[in-house]
Every structure is written in structure tokens, then in C-alpha cells.
Design a protein around this motif. Structure first.
Motif, PDB file in Angstrom:
ATOM      1  N   THR A 273      10.882  17.212 -10.496  1.00 28.66           N
ATOM      2  CA  THR A 273      10.304  16.953  -9.181  1.00 28.66           C
ATOM      3  C   THR A 273       8.812  17.223  -9.247  1.00 28.66           C
ATOM      4  O   THR A 273       8.347  18.054 -10.031  1.00 28.66           O
ATOM      5  N   PHE A 274       8.049  16.543  -8.407  1.00 26.29           N
ATOM      6  CA  PHE A 274       6.596  16.634  -8.489  1.00 26.29           C
ATOM      7  C   PHE A 274       5.965  16.132  -7.194  1.00 26.29           C
ATOM      8  O   PHE A 274       6.606  15.440  -6.388  1.00 26.29           O
ATOM      9  N   PHE A 275       4.724  16.502  -6.989  1.00 27.83           N
ATOM     10  CA  PHE A 275       3.957  16.001  -5.849  1.00 27.83           C
ATOM     11  C   PHE A 275       3.382  14.641  -6.217  1.00 27.83           C
ATOM     12  O   PHE A 275       2.776  14.475  -7.274  1.00 27.83           O
ATOM     13  N   LEU A 276       3.575  13.657  -5.355  1.00 28.89           N
ATOM     14  CA  LEU A 276       3.108  12.299  -5.618  1.00 28.89           C
ATOM     15  C   LEU A 276       2.098  11.858  -4.577  1.00 28.89           C
ATOM     16  O   LEU A 276       2.282  12.066  -3.376  1.00 28.89           O
ATOM     17  N   SER A 277       1.041  11.249  -5.039  1.00 28.58           N
ATOM     18  CA  SER A 277       0.062  10.624  -4.153  1.00 28.58           C
ATOM     19  C   SER A 277      -0.232   9.235  -4.690  1.00 28.58           C
ATOM     20  O   SER A 277      -0.630   9.081  -5.842  1.00 28.58           O
ATOM     21  N   SER A 278       0.000   8.208  -3.875  1.00 28.87           N
ATOM     22  CA  SER A 278      -0.192   6.828  -4.309  1.00 28.87           C
ATOM     23  C   SER A 278      -0.908   6.052  -3.212  1.00 28.87           C
ATOM     24  O   SER A 278      -0.468   6.050  -2.061  1.00 28.87           O
ATOM     25  N   MET A 279      -2.008   5.404  -3.566  1.00 31.25           N
ATOM     26  CA  MET A 279      -2.801   4.659  -2.596  1.00 31.25           C
ATOM     27  C   MET A 279      -2.687   3.166  -2.850  1.00 31.25           C
ATOM     28  O   MET A 279      -3.210   2.660  -3.847  1.00 31.25           O
ATOM     29  N   PRO A 280      -1.983   2.421  -2.003  1.00 35.99           N
ATOM     30  CA  PRO A 280      -1.925   0.964  -2.151  1.00 35.99           C
ATOM     31  C   PRO A 280      -3.298   0.345  -1.909  1.00 35.99           C
ATOM     32  O   PRO A 280      -4.191   0.959  -1.296  1.00 35.99           O
ATOM     33  N   LEU A 281      -3.484  -0.873  -2.415  1.00 34.27           N
ATOM     34  CA  LEU A 281      -4.731  -1.587  -2.200  1.00 34.27           C
ATOM     35  C   LEU A 281      -4.937  -1.847  -0.710  1.00 34.27           C
ATOM     36  O   LEU A 281      -4.005  -2.187  -0.003  1.00 34.27           O
ATOM     37  N   LYS A 282      -6.152  -1.689  -0.258  1.00 34.03           N
ATOM     38  CA  LYS A 282      -6.472  -2.007   1.134  1.00 34.03           C
ATOM     39  C   LYS A 282      -6.980  -3.440   1.213  1.00 34.03           C
ATOM     40  O   LYS A 282      -8.149  -3.718   0.923  1.00 34.03           O
ATOM     41  N   VAL A 283      -6.082  -4.324   1.556  1.00 34.16           N
ATOM     42  CA  VAL A 283      -6.413  -5.749   1.638  1.00 34.16           C
ATOM     43  C   VAL A 283      -6.044  -6.241   3.031  1.00 34.16           C
ATOM     44  O   VAL A 283      -4.920  -6.013   3.497  1.00 34.16           O
ATOM     45  N   GLY A 284      -6.968  -6.915   3.697  1.00 35.44           N
ATOM     46  CA  GLY A 284      -6.686  -7.432   5.019  1.00 35.44           C
ATOM     47  C   GLY A 284      -5.654  -8.529   4.995  1.00 35.44           C
ATOM     48  O   GLY A 284      -5.482  -9.228   4.002  1.00 35.44           O
ATOM     49  N   VAL A 285      -4.947  -8.678   6.096  1.00 36.64           N
ATOM     50  CA  VAL A 285      -3.945  -9.733   6.222  1.00 36.64           C
ATOM     51  C   VAL A 285      -4.623 -11.062   6.493  1.00 36.64           C
ATOM     52  O   VAL A 285      -5.469 -11.179   7.383  1.00 36.64           O
ATOM     53  N   LEU A 286      -4.255 -12.081   5.696  1.00 38.07           N
ATOM     54  CA  LEU A 286      -4.850 -13.405   5.890  1.00 38.07           C
ATOM     55  C   LEU A 286      -4.282 -14.098   7.111  1.00 38.07           C
ATOM     56  O   LEU A 286      -3.147 -13.898   7.456  1.00 38.07           O
TER      57      LEU A 286
END
Length: 286
Positions: A273-286
Motif C-alpha cells: 500500500t502507498f500514497f498515490l498522487s496522479s495529475m491528469p492532463l488539463k485539456v479543455g473540452v472541445l
């Protein structure tokens, strides 16, 4: 309206009779845009932060240029260095398909959500290492199922205890196997008539197990998380995981994460087990 604090039985699905089989539409309200990421409440993240004990940081990102020859007829990663004359200035231009390398199969509106990335307690179920320890022959580059009985046995052997809102990772051995291929073998793999890769079995029992544990997100190192191709003679058409989990429950599916260093660390420390941090790409909706 059902809220994220209310227990919902698998047998209560679908919640919306007008939606697809097994859906949980409306569980978090009529205007919800985050699905099971709603389970990552502040108190859940605080508990997840307690997993930080050694300060060791491990990136789960596979190289952006991998796979070098993508399957499913997708365009490969491209990099271009452009010299901007007369000054000695270079622009590094990257072109890539968001379905290449490590990715979250999320929702288009999630990438512009204001509450940041996916942060919580990650749990690794290391199927590839467990199979090797049991002398079970597997191939991540063939269409083979990761069965629920095997997953349950790994959970028991590693004494794993899941919590509501955990982020599940299953290591199938795909990235390790792919890294061993030469350029021609990678090209041949992408040109196969069928995209055969191992992954979790798409069955009602598997779906029940995933739902009962109330994961905020699920991910692996395989190209499609579930056994590929996701449709075929081996697949039960009524229990397609992408349809149930992603579209029906609002649970992001992560694919092609590089879990090799994490696997080694977990095995050495005996902690999965572990601490997870994940940042998805910030892309605007077309």
C-alpha cells in the motif's frame, strides 16, 4: 438521491432503469461529473497520507514514447526540435495520442475539474510476481485471463486489506515484457491481426468483487486492464468491464502504468500500500 456515504448493493444495479446494464447513474447526484472519485473525500486522503513512512518516491509513468509501435492502429509519439533563428532557441514540440503510454481512461469533463488530481491510497496486487513465485507460466503478450480466484489468493497471501476509496493497481507484467522486445518485435506486435494481451477476466464475479470493494479508480500496466481483445469468444458480452466500470459506475480505468520499480519496492519492504498522487492532463473540452 443516493449519496457516496450510502451503501449500494451490486444487486441494486442498475440505479437508473433508463441507462445501460449495471449503471450507477445518479448515485452522486444528477449533476455529478466525478463518479467514484467522489469517494476520495478529505478524510480518505488524510488516511492515505499516513502511508508515507519512508519518503521514497516512485514514478509510475511509462516513457511517453512507449509503446514505440502502438497497437489498435494508433499514431506513435512524435518529437520535433525546431530551431528558432536567428537566436539559438529550440522549441521542443511533442505530439502524442492520449491513449498511448500511462493514461487514465477518465471522463472528458474530469480533466477540467477544479478539485485537482487523483490522490489517495494505492494498493498493488502484483499478479506477475505472485505467478512467478508459484511457477505459474503467464504471458502478458497473449490473450490470457487474470482470474478472480488468483487475485483473491494474492490478497490473502500478501495480507491486503482494502478500504473504501482505494485505488487498485494490478501488475500483469506487460511493460516488463514489452521492454524486452527489440524494434522489429515491437513493430510485429502492433501489426498482429488481434490485439492479444492479458488482463483481468470480464465476468460477473469480477465486477461484483470490484464493486464490493468500492475502489475510487482501478489501473494496471496492461493496454486495456481487462483481457484483450475486450470482445471475442472468450468475453462475456453482458459483462464488458469498460462499459460497466467506466461508463456505468464512473470509475476511471488506468492503463500502461509502469509498475516495475513499485513492484520491486513493495516486495523488498513487504508493503503493498502507498500514497498515490496522479495529475491528469488539463485539456479543455472541445
Amino acid at each position: 438521491m443516493t449519496t457516496h456515504n450510502s451503501a449500494v448493493s451490486f444487486d441494486d444495479l442498475p440505479l437508473d432503469p433508463n441507462g445501460p446494464p449495471g449503471n450507477a447513474w445518479g448515485r452522486f447526484g444528477p449533476s455529478d461529473q466525478l463518479g467514484t472519485l467522489n469517494l476520495l473525500m478529505p478524510e480518505v486522503v488524510v488516511e492515505a497520507a499516513k502511508e508515507i513512512q519512508t519518503g521514497v518516491r516512485i514514478s509510475l509513468d511509462w516513457q511517453l514514447s512507449m509503446p514505440s509501435y502502438p497497437s489498435f492502429n494508433r499514431e506513435p509519439f512524435k518529437q520535433e526540435l525546431v530551431l528558432r533563428k536567428p537566436n539559438c532557441i529550440y522549441d521542443d514540440i511533442l505530439t502524442f495520442n492520449s491513449q498511448g503510454s500511462s493514461q487514465w481512461d477518465g471522463f472528458r469533463h474530469y480533466v477540467v475539474a477544479e478539485n485537482g488530481g487523483i490522490t489517495g491510497r494505492g494498493v498493488l496486487v502484483d499478479y506477475a510476481d505472485w505467478a512467478a513465485s508459484k511457477s505459474i507460466s503467464i504471458s502478458a503478450l497473449q490473450s490470457e485471463p487474470i482470474t478472480l480466484p488468483h487475485l483473491k489468493q494474492i490478497v490473502e497471501d500478501h495480507k491486503l486489506e482494502f478500504r473504501k476509496g482505494d485505488i487498485l493497481f494490478i501488475r500483469s507484467g506487460f511493460t516488463a515484457a514489452y521492454n524486452q522486445l527489440d524494434s522489429q518485435q515491437r513493430r510485429d506486435l502492433a501489426l498482429r491481426s488481434s490485439p492479444d494481451f492479458n488482463g483481468v477476466e470480464a465476468t460477473e464475479d469480477m465486477l461484483r468483487w470490484l464493486w464490493e470493494h468500492q475502489f475510487a479508480a482501478i489501473a494496471g500496466d496492461a493496454p486495456s486492464f481487462e483481457r484483450a481483445p475486450i470482445r471475442g469468444a472468450h468475453a462475456k458480452p453482458n459483462f464488458n468491464l469498460h462499459e460497466w466500470v467506466l461508463a456505468g459506475w464512473g470509475t476511471p480505468i488506468g492503463e500502461m502504468f509502469d509498475l516495475e520499480k513499485l513492484s520491486q519496492h513493495c516486495k523488498t519492504t513487504g508493503r503493498y500500500t502507498f500514497f498515490l498522487s496522479s495529475m491528469p492532463l488539463k485539456v479543455g473540452v472541445l
